[in-house]
Design a protein around this motif. Structure first.
Motif, short mmCIF file in Angstrom:
data_model
loop_
_atom_site.label_atom_id
_atom_site.label_comp_id
_atom_site.label_asym_id
_atom_site.label_seq_id
_atom_site.Cartn_x
_atom_site.Cartn_y
_atom_site.Cartn_z
N ARG A 1 1.07 -0.99 -0.20
CA ARG A 1 0.20 -0.09 -0.47
C ARG A 1 0.60 1.15 -0.26
O ARG A 1 0.36 2.20 -0.07
N ARG A 2 2.05 0.90 0.18
CA ARG A 2 3.13 2.08 -0.25
C ARG A 2 2.89 2.48 -1.41
O ARG A 2 3.60 3.82 -1.65
N CYS A 3 2.88 1.39 -2.52
CA CYS A 3 3.01 2.04 -3.33
C CYS A 3 2.22 3.50 -4.10
O CYS A 3 1.17 3.38 -3.73
N LEU A 4 2.73 4.11 -4.93
CA LEU A 4 2.60 5.41 -5.16
C LEU A 4 1.87 5.92 -6.68
O LEU A 4 0.70 6.48 -7.28
N SER A 5 1.53 4.32 -7.27
CA SER A 5 0.33 4.16 -8.78
C SER A 5 1.58 5.22 -9.46
O SER A 5 0.43 6.22 -10.04
N CYS A 6 2.68 5.07 -9.76
CA CYS A 6 3.09 6.32 -10.29
C CYS A 6 2.48 6.71 -11.97
O CYS A 6 2.68 5.96 -12.64
N GLY A 7 2.20 7.09 -12.45
CA GLY A 7 1.97 7.62 -13.76
C GLY A 7 0.05 6.84 -14.09
O GLY A 7 -0.35 6.25 -15.36
N ASN A 8 -0.32 6.19 -13.19
CA ASN A 8 -1.36 5.41 -13.23
C ASN A 8 -2.86 5.59 -12.67
O ASN A 8 -2.68 5.39 -11.64
N CYS A 9 -3.44 5.89 -12.84
CA CYS A 9 -4.75 6.46 -12.19
C CYS A 9 -5.29 5.56 -11.13
O CYS A 9 -5.34 4.06 -12.00
N PHE A 10 -5.43 5.90 -10.06
CA PHE A 10 -6.10 4.80 -8.89
C PHE A 10 -7.48 5.22 -8.80
O PHE A 10 -7.45 5.15 -7.10
N GLU A 11 -7.93 6.21 -10.29
CA GLU A 11 -9.00 6.79 -9.08
C GLU A 11 -9.19 7.43 -7.60
O GLU A 11 -10.42 7.36 -7.15
N CYS A 12 -8.23 7.69 -7.43
CA CYS A 12 -8.35 8.94 -5.86
C CYS A 12 -9.47 10.21 -6.12
O CYS A 12 -9.57 11.17 -5.12
N ASP A 13 -10.33 10.58 -7.50
CA ASP A 13 -11.27 11.21 -7.23
C ASP A 13 -10.78 12.69 -7.43
O ASP A 13 -11.92 13.62 -7.92
N ASN A 14 -9.42 12.92 -7.45
CA ASN A 14 -9.06 14.48 -7.02
C ASN A 14 -9.82 15.18 -8.33
O ASN A 14 -10.33 16.65 -8.21
N CYS A 15 -9.89 15.00 -9.57
CA CYS A 15 -10.13 15.35 -10.78
C CYS A 15 -11.07 16.22 -10.71
O CYS A 15 -11.67 17.13 -11.19
N TYR A 16 -11.97 14.49 -10.24
CA TYR A 16 -13.71 14.90 -10.08
C TYR A 16 -13.99 15.82 -9.49
O TYR A 16 -15.00 16.12 -9.64
N GLY A 17 -13.67 16.20 -7.97
CA GLY A 17 -13.46 17.03 -6.66
C GLY A 17 -12.96 17.99 -7.83
O GLY A 17 -14.03 19.39 -6.89
N VAL A 18 -12.17 18.91 -7.91
CA VAL A 18 -11.54 19.89 -8.14
C VAL A 18 -11.80 20.74 -9.89
O VAL A 18 -12.10 21.95 -9.92
N CYS A 19 -12.54 19.58 -10.42
CA CYS A 19 -12.91 20.27 -11.31
C CYS A 19 -14.29 21.54 -11.32
O CYS A 19 -15.07 21.42 -10.82
N PRO A 20 -13.95 23.44 -11.91
CA PRO A 20 -14.79 23.98 -11.66
C PRO A 20 -15.37 23.60 -12.77
O PRO A 20 -16.39 24.87 -12.49
N ASP A 21 -15.96 23.35 -13.64
CA ASP A 21 -16.56 22.62 -14.62
C ASP A 21 -17.61 21.65 -15.09
O ASP A 21 -18.30 21.87 -15.56
N ASN A 22 -17.85 21.02 -13.60
CA ASN A 22 -18.01 19.04 -13.70
C ASN A 22 -18.17 19.10 -15.14
O ASN A 22 -18.54 17.53 -15.19
N ALA A 23 -16.94 19.01 -15.56
CA ALA A 23 -16.64 18.04 -17.16
C ALA A 23 -16.14 17.42 -16.71
O ALA A 23 -15.73 16.21 -17.44
N VAL A 24 -15.73 16.50 -15.39
CA VAL A 24 -15.05 14.94 -15.76
C VAL A 24 -15.97 14.31 -15.15
O VAL A 24 -17.10 14.40 -14.13
N ILE A 25 -16.55 13.06 -16.11
CA ILE A 25 -17.26 12.01 -15.49
C ILE A 25 -17.10 10.32 -15.14
O ILE A 25 -15.96 10.44 -15.56
N LYS A 26 -16.82 10.78 -13.76
CA LYS A 26 -17.30 8.47 -13.36
C LYS A 26 -17.86 8.07 -14.44
O LYS A 26 -18.90 7.86 -14.09
N LEU A 27 -16.84 6.91 -14.26
CA LEU A 27 -17.35 5.76 -15.25
C LEU A 27 -17.70 4.28 -14.76
O LEU A 27 -18.48 3.73 -15.04
N GLY A 28 -17.26 4.89 -12.78
CA GLY A 28 -17.91 3.62 -12.27
C GLY A 28 -16.47 2.97 -11.58
O GLY A 28 -15.20 3.47 -12.65
N PRO A 29 -16.20 2.19 -10.86
CA PRO A 29 -15.51 1.31 -10.09
C PRO A 29 -14.81 0.86 -11.56
O PRO A 29 -15.20 -0.57 -12.06
#
Length: 541
Positions: free
Chosen positions: A480-508
């Motif tokens: 669990r110490r792995c940083l997942s460098c360069g590959n999305c691990f679905e932390c939802d950061n992009c979804y949360g910070v987007c001011p335009d609601n332009a990020v769409i979640k596709l599911g787990p």
């Protein structure tokens, strides 16, 4: 009173005036290459199996591992883990202990009896010469591809230099035997005590369609040292081989080991365990210039091994060795000083490297052997003789177990393509996920889990394994110490910070996508992605 411009627009025309029309850059989800994967000589998808391990799904993690490496329990012990040298986490606190998690998965597979499957038979036959790490790897991958594989091994047991060059305190034989047995269970045929003399004749009589030559470097290099009267002089390979075949040599009370590599350390530590009172390593350069790995030097010093740096043996007179002190010049090369001293010892063990026996290839048409004794191969690992491939110690490369296993996998893929009448094309690599692309402040500090070490006194008198393994709790924490460098691990950061609601979640497990009709290209998502899995690219018409 005039209404605001936006309210005067006709219904349904908002997309015609979308914010996306103002962009000069757009965000793009992408997969970058983790530095650990990039540094692994065996070509493991390290981040992928760590992902399963951190979920506690150890069998899935092991199965991902086994797609590239058939010897994870061995590798977790003897690989010098360049993946950890490259690990981005090392710039945050400490590198992920990848080899320790790999060892845990390998050991767990042996305990649970996990197996892998093979593709349907192709009817093709492949000969592998040498049952060391490269030969075993090639045989494993070829068998899983559906080919019939026979390994011819000159020695009495499979394993090559893993068995005859690595002491038991580093690699317990039940672990090695267990992973070799799994390869045999796939249907690989082993022919031991079968040295190949006439390769062309064997290929014809055995009706083999291709061959992979992976003979290990078993021939010890020699050095000319003037001797008035030679004492007992042995070579490191013979000593380690004797330990495995039950013919351990009598070394006396004091032993000098000449060399500075890992094999020199293995010999010195083995001698200590055999009851030698004093073991001294003589090396002509400094500690910093020793090719041996630093952690092995530390373990040897802890066990009471003495090391004389900047010395070279000039003369032997029975049990008296005259050594000359050296000094390093401005180019880093050792130079004699003219200062001498004598050392008393019962036995001298030479650990100056090994060569490969390529004599059986000299009569094979098209095979070219370089001056330094290695076989010339093309980018597909094939020699100048069609259908004859070579790897491991036989070709120009660093001589480690991990490099050899990687050669075996690469050769297997090219042999498979050759047998099917095509050529193997490697997929282009993704761009590297460097530390500068990460947002390290999103990750919690967590130091590396240290593996337990055997008590120092017991290490000097027993061949028990020196370094212990992780338990399930520690392995889970470390994964669990792995940083997942360069590959999305679905932390939802992009979804949360987007001011335009332009990020769409596709599911787990399906990640995200951008709605470019509403994205104005502000770059917040890319700036705040912890693992660097979003890139801003120029807008195109």
């Amino acid at each position: 009173m005039d209404k605001p411009f936006a309210i005067t627009l006709d219904v349904g025309t908002s997309l015609a005036n979308r914010t996306g029309s103002w962009r000069t850059e757009r965000p793009l989800y992408l997969d970058r290459l983790p530095p650990c994967n990039n540094a692994c000589p065996a070509g493991e998808n390290i981040q992928a199996w760590l992902y399963h391990a951190e979920e506690g799904d150890y069998e899935s993690a092991w199965r991902v591992l086994m797609q590239d490496n058939p010897l994870p329990a061995v590798h977790g012990r003897v690989c010098y883990h360049p993946c950890e040298d490259a690990c981005n986490r090392g710039q945050l606190d400490q590198a992920v202990s990848i080899h320790a998690v790999e060892r845990f998965l390998g050991d767990e597979a042996l305990k649970q009896g996990w197996k892998v499957d093979c593709a349907p038979s192709t009817g093709k036959r492949v000969l592998v010469i040498g049952a060391g790490p490269s030969g075993l790897s090639a045989a494993y991958h070829l068998r899983r591809m559906g080919h019939d594989v026979t390994i011819r091994e000159a020695g009495p047991m499979a394993g090559g230099m893993m068995r005859f060059g690595i002491p038991k305190y580093r690699l317990p034989r039940d672990i090695l035997d267990g992973e070799i047995a799994r390869i045999a269970d796939l249907g690989v045929t082993f022919e031991l005590n079968s040295k190949v003399e006439n390769l062309a004749g064997l290929m014809k009589s055995g009706k083999f369609d291709a061959a992979f030559v992976a003979v290990g470097a078993h021939l010890a290099k020699r050095v000319d040292i003037p001797a008035r009267e030679a004492g007992k002089i042995l070579d490191a390979v013979s000593v380690l081989r004797g330990m495995e075949t039950g013919e351990a040599p009598k070394l006396g009370r004091r032993v000098v080991v000449y060399g500075g590599g890992n094999t020199a350390l293995d010999i010195a530590r083995t001698a200590k365990r055999l009851g030698v009172d004093e073991t001294l390593i003589v090396y002509r350069r400094t500690r910093e210039q020793m090719p041996a790995h630093d952690f092995e030097v530390e373990e040897a010093l802890e066990e009471g091994i003495l090391i004389n740096w900047l010395q070279t043996i000039k003369q032997i007179d029975q049990t008296t060795f005259t050594v000359e002190k050296m000094e390093i010049d401005e180019t880093g090369w050792p130079q004699p000083t003219g200062e001498f001293e004598t050392i008393e010892a019962d036995t001298l063990v030479l650990a100056l490297g090994q060569n490969v026996d390529t004599s059986f290839l000299e009569k094979v048409p098209g095979v070219a052997i370089a001056k330094d004794g290695v076989v010339e191969v093309d980018a597909n690992m094939m020699t100048g003789h069609a259908g004859l491939f070579a790897g491991g110690d036989m070709v120009p490369a660093e001589r480690t177990v991990t490099v050899a296993v990687g050669h075996g996998k690469k050769a297997a893929r090219n042999i498979d393509a050759y047998l099917r009448g095509g050529s193997y094309e490697t997929a282009p690599k993704h761009e590297l996920a460097g530390f500068e692309l990460l947002n390290a402040w999103y990750y919690t500090d967590a130091d590396q889990t240290m593996q337990p070490l055997l008590d120092g006194l017991r290490r000097q008198t027993t061949f028990e394994e020196v370094v212990g393994g992780l338990d399930e709790t520690n392995a889970l924490f470390e994964a669990r110490r792995c940083l997942s460098c360069g590959n999305c691990f679905e932390c939802d950061n992009c979804y949360g910070v987007c001011p335009d609601n332009a990020v769409i979640k596709l599911g787990p497990g399906k990640r995200f996508e951008f709605n470019y009709d509403f994205c104005k290209g502000c770059g917040l998502c890319a700036a705040e992605c912890p693992c660097g899995a979003i890139k801003m690219v120029p807008e195109t018409v």
